[in-house]
Design a protein around this motif. Structure first.
Motif, PDB file in Angstrom:
ATOM      1  N   LYS A 136      27.354  33.582   7.015  1.00 52.95           N
ATOM      2  CA  LYS A 136      27.114  34.494   8.134  1.00 52.95           C
ATOM      3  C   LYS A 136      26.846  35.909   7.626  1.00 52.95           C
ATOM      4  O   LYS A 136      26.074  36.635   8.214  1.00 52.95           O
ATOM      5  N   SER A 137      27.484  36.273   6.536  1.00 54.48           N
ATOM      6  CA  SER A 137      27.287  37.621   5.988  1.00 54.48           C
ATOM      7  C   SER A 137      25.844  37.821   5.535  1.00 54.48           C
ATOM      8  O   SER A 137      25.243  38.866   5.779  1.00 54.48           O
ATOM      9  N   ALA A 138      25.278  36.816   4.873  1.00 56.59           N
ATOM     10  CA  ALA A 138      23.884  36.905   4.425  1.00 56.59           C
ATOM     11  C   ALA A 138      22.938  36.991   5.623  1.00 56.59           C
ATOM     12  O   ALA A 138      21.983  37.771   5.619  1.00 56.59           O
ATOM     13  N   LEU A 139      23.214  36.208   6.650  1.00 63.77           N
ATOM     14  CA  LEU A 139      22.380  36.251   7.844  1.00 63.77           C
ATOM     15  C   LEU A 139      22.502  37.597   8.547  1.00 63.77           C
ATOM     16  O   LEU A 139      21.502  38.163   8.996  1.00 63.77           O
ATOM     17  N   ALA A 140      23.705  38.136   8.630  1.00 61.15           N
ATOM     18  CA  ALA A 140      23.907  39.450   9.261  1.00 61.15           C
ATOM     19  C   ALA A 140      23.115  40.528   8.517  1.00 61.15           C
ATOM     20  O   ALA A 140      22.492  41.388   9.137  1.00 61.15           O
ATOM     21  N   ARG A 141      23.114  40.477   7.187  1.00 63.46           N
ATOM     22  CA  ARG A 141      22.325  41.443   6.409  1.00 63.46           C
ATOM     23  C   ARG A 141      20.832  41.273   6.675  1.00 63.46           C
ATOM     24  O   ARG A 141      20.105  42.246   6.842  1.00 63.46           O
ATOM     25  N   ARG A 142      20.373  40.021   6.730  1.00 63.09           N
ATOM     26  CA  ARG A 142      18.955  39.758   6.967  1.00 63.09           C
ATOM     27  C   ARG A 142      18.518  40.233   8.356  1.00 63.09           C
ATOM     28  O   ARG A 142      17.413  40.733   8.525  1.00 63.09           O
ATOM     29  N   LEU A 143      19.392  40.096   9.347  1.00 60.84           N
ATOM     30  CA  LEU A 143      19.061  40.513  10.716  1.00 60.84           C
ATOM     31  C   LEU A 143      19.379  41.987  10.982  1.00 60.84           C
ATOM     32  O   LEU A 143      19.111  42.488  12.068  1.00 60.84           O
ATOM     33  N   SER A 144      19.980  42.663  10.010  1.00 62.36           N
ATOM     34  CA  SER A 144      20.377  44.069  10.137  1.00 62.36           C
ATOM     35  C   SER A 144      21.353  44.294  11.285  1.00 62.36           C
ATOM     36  O   SER A 144      21.214  45.216  12.082  1.00 62.36           O
ATOM     37  N   VAL A 145      22.350  43.407  11.370  1.00 64.36           N
ATOM     38  CA  VAL A 145      23.438  43.574  12.331  1.00 64.36           C
ATOM     39  C   VAL A 145      24.753  43.381  11.584  1.00 64.36           C
ATOM     40  O   VAL A 145      24.776  42.845  10.482  1.00 64.36           O
ATOM     41  N   SER A 146      25.850  43.848  12.178  1.00 58.24           N
ATOM     42  CA  SER A 146      27.143  43.656  11.532  1.00 58.24           C
ATOM     43  C   SER A 146      27.597  42.206  11.698  1.00 58.24           C
ATOM     44  O   SER A 146      27.137  41.482  12.583  1.00 58.24           O
ATOM     45  N   ARG A 147      28.506  41.790  10.858  1.00 59.95           N
ATOM     46  CA  ARG A 147      29.048  40.427  10.942  1.00 59.95           C
ATOM     47  C   ARG A 147      29.763  40.221  12.272  1.00 59.95           C
ATOM     48  O   ARG A 147      29.653  39.170  12.892  1.00 59.95           O
ATOM     49  N   ASN A 148      30.509  41.247  12.739  1.00 63.05           N
ATOM     50  CA  ASN A 148      31.209  41.135  14.026  1.00 63.05           C
ATOM     51  C   ASN A 148      30.222  40.981  15.185  1.00 63.05           C
ATOM     52  O   ASN A 148      30.461  40.195  16.100  1.00 63.05           O
TER      53      ASN A 148
END
Length: 168
Positions: A136-148
């Protein structure tokens, strides 16, 4: 800053170099009952202003029955699916209806949920991407959103899939 005026995009050759016709047509389909207005490009990505919808023949978000138009809420910005590696934000005012059974309610929206900062298409895309992603962390970085933010959107999308009412 690039400003594109509203109109029939199918014959504007210069728009194809900016946003493809297929993307605009998809946006117009998903954004019903709004109309696509100005399209602006900034350092973050694209900002598409959606013109106010006519507030007749819309459904109540509680009982899904056709209700009388009431007014529009203040303007809000929601994040849409990225285009060409850049964020796309939609700016609009959500219509409200006066339902005989439920009072004044937000009109039923296919574009976004009432408290979400993302379009349904963005959240559905994130759900599909998380299935293919290692973390999820990698996806959050790719989408430019926070993990929360990603966790909250995924949780809301999962709840929506389980409780989605049938539309008449």
């Amino acid at each position: 800053m690039l400003l594109i005026a509203p109109g029939d995009f199918s014959h504007d050759w210069w728009l194809m170099k900016v946003l493809p016709d297929s993307y605009i047509n998809d946006l117009i389909t998903r954004c019903h009952p709004w109309k696509v207005g100005l399209i602006d490009r900034d350092a973050i990505g694209w900002c598409v202003e959606l013109l106010d919808a006519h507030v007749h023949d819309l459904c109540c978000s509680v009982c899904q029955k056709v209700a009388v138009g009431y007014d529009h809420l203040k303007s809000r910005t929601v994040r849409d699916i990225d285009f060409d590696g850049q964020q796309v934000r939609l700016k609009c005012r959500a219509p409200r209806v006066e339902c005989s059974a439920d009072g004044v309610q937000l009109a039923m929206q296919d574009l976004f949920r009432s408290h979400s900062r993302f379009t349904r298409a963005f959240e559905d895309s994130a759900v599909l991407q998380i299935l293919d992603s290692d973390s999820k962390s990698a996806l959050a970085r790719r989408l430019s959103v926070s993990r929360n933010t990603l966790d909250r959107s995924l949780r809301e999308a999962r709840i929506n899939l389980q409780t989605k009412p049938a539309r008449n």
